[in-house]
Design an enzyme around this catalytic site. Structure first.
Site, PDB file in Angstrom:
ATOM      1  N   LYS A  67       0.818  -1.284  -0.069  1.00  0.00           N
ATOM      2  CA  LYS A  67      -0.023  -0.031   0.019  1.00  0.00           C
ATOM      3  C   LYS A  67       0.952   1.303   0.191  1.00  0.00           C
ATOM      4  CE  LYS A  67      -2.235  -1.577   3.670  1.00  0.00           C
ATOM      5  NZ  LYS A  67      -1.902  -2.910   3.614  1.00  0.00           N
ATOM      6  N   THR A  68       1.657   1.197   0.846  1.00  0.00           N
ATOM      7  CA  THR A  68       2.800   2.488   1.045  1.00  0.00           C
ATOM      8  C   THR A  68       3.514   2.592  -0.535  1.00  0.00           C
ATOM      9  OG1 THR A  68       3.012   2.280   3.188  1.00  0.00           O
ATOM     10  CG2 THR A  68       4.818   3.520   2.113  1.00  0.00           C
ATOM     11  N   ASP A 112      -1.410   6.807   6.430  1.00  0.00           N
ATOM     12  CA  ASP A 112      -1.369   5.368   6.664  1.00  0.00           C
ATOM     13  C   ASP A 112      -2.186   5.162   7.955  1.00  0.00           C
ATOM     14  OD1 ASP A 112      -0.622   2.700   6.329  1.00  0.00           O
ATOM     15  OD2 ASP A 112       1.269   3.164   7.286  1.00  0.00           O
ATOM     16  N   THR A 161      -5.586  -1.501   7.111  1.00  0.00           N
ATOM     17  CA  THR A 161      -5.728  -3.081   7.093  1.00  0.00           C
ATOM     18  C   THR A 161      -7.371  -3.578   7.529  1.00  0.00           C
ATOM     19  OG1 THR A 161      -4.712  -3.234   9.313  1.00  0.00           O
ATOM     20  CG2 THR A 161      -3.234  -3.470   7.308  1.00  0.00           C
ATOM     21  N   ARG A 220       6.508  -8.419   1.572  1.00  0.00           N
ATOM     22  CA  ARG A 220       7.435  -7.969   2.717  1.00  0.00           C
ATOM     23  C   ARG A 220       7.847  -9.305   3.370  1.00  0.00           C
ATOM     24  NH1 ARG A 220       4.307  -4.346   6.303  1.00  0.00           N
ATOM     25  NH2 ARG A 220       5.227  -2.655   4.932  1.00  0.00           N
TER      26      ARG A 220
END
Length: 340
Positions: A67-68, A112, A161, A220
């Site tokens: 997302k980032t 975020d 999330t 990740r």
């Protein structure tokens, strides 16, 4: 006991020094999420052709899916400035007002964990997103008055999330609501190979595929496992990650071949052993393993369902035959139908 952080999608301090270097610089280089990329690419091109700011974008999905990275890519594709913050940092209305009034024209402003905005701070964001203005209270008591200040048109990109925790008024102000889904093994293998090239790690495709297979569908985690396997290959092998080396290293790290962690296994063993495969309610599972219901539903269940180990039914959670086979537990006998 296995290090749970190793296969957690949440960002760790050790990840941040690598993630910036590993992020793609163009949307076309972003691996996976084909439908999301296509929708985003069309919206970006249309906004650039009109010379307008892009509609506000809400990105949601499990942690570690990018997302980032996508927020950075949106700013890069639009060729505009990028600013970011996290909702827990914004504690007062004036904090957000100060940021919003300093945004440049068409700039991307990334928030975020947007579901964690405080209610009074969130109210400031409503008029900023919809009317591109902020309301400031001047004075106190009987002499107080509201002053509206216009701000530059900008693009807000929210990441969460927990989409269900975002209030309906806030969610309704985002023109693009996009979900990031877990990655398949082929896409994760490409990500591992690309990351290995950037980090100058020698890895063959079977070795990369083994790392991808145990990464829970999360880039990740795949990059984190790649670094740990690199350490093993450097010390115990010749520095070259092959399939046998990857398997040995990941087994030593106690990373399950499906990436299942301790909580995943507790959930499944509770359903399989205590309740003979179910059906069993989420409250019962949560109480049995001492974990929050929301965490089980949002973090663990989606991956177990993706693997085909778990089904949600109106009566509760039910383990599949594949789960019985994988955990080597004999399924309960099928009841024989009565004569009448």
């Amino acid at each position: 006991m296995r290090d749970r952080e190793l296969i957690s999608g949440a960002a760790m301090d050790s990840d941040r020094q690598y993630e910036t270097a590993l992020r793609p610089s163009r949307l076309a280089d972003f691996t996976g999420q084909a439908r999301l990329k296509e929708n985003l690419s069309i919206a970006i091109q249309a906004a650039k052709q009109r010379g307008e700011a892009l509609d506000h974008v809400l990105l949601y999905g499990p942690p570690g899916l990018g997302k980032t990275t996508l927020a950075n890519l949106i700013a890069g594709e639009l060729e505009v400035a990028f600013d970011q913050t996290a909702a827990p940092i914004i504690q007062k209305k004036l904090d957000l007002t100060g940021v919003l009034t300093n945004l440049r024209d068409k700039q991307v402003f990334f928030i975020d964990e947007i579901h964690r905005l405080l209610p009074d701070v969130e109210e400031i964001l409503y008029s900023a997103l919809e009317d591109f203005r902020v309301d400031i209270m001047i004075g106190t008591g009987a002499g107080a008055r509201t002053h509206s200040m216009d701000i530059n048109r900008f693009t807000a990109v929210g990441a969460t999330t927990r989409q269900g925790l975002i209030s309906a008024p806030l969610r309704g102000r985002f023109g693009l609501v996009l979900r990031l889904n877990p990655y398949d093994i082929a896409d994760l293998t490409s990500i591992v190979l690309r990351s290995a090239g950037l980090l100058q790690i020698k890895v063959d495709e079977p070795g990369a595929a083994e790392i991808a297979r145990r990464a829970r569908g999360t880039p990740r985690i795949a990059n984190r496992l790649l670094r740990r396997v690199r350490d093993y290959a450097q010390v115990r092998a010749n520095g070259h990650i092959t399939h046998p080396i990857a398997m040995t290293a990941l087994d030593m790290l106690e990373v399950d071949r499906f990436g299942l962690d301790e909580i995943d296994q507790k959930i499944m063993m509770t359903i399989l052993e205590k309740y003979s495969g179910g059906p069993v309610g989420i409250k019962t599972i949560a109480a049995s393993i001492d974990e929050e219901e929301a965490t089980i539903e949002d973090v663990y269940e989606p991956y177990l369902m993706q693997l085909g180990f778990l089904d949600r039914t109106p009566r509760g959670r039910v383990a599949t035959r594949r789960a019985f086979e994988y955990f080597k537990i004999p399924p309960p006998p099928t009841p024989q139908p009565g004569l009448f």
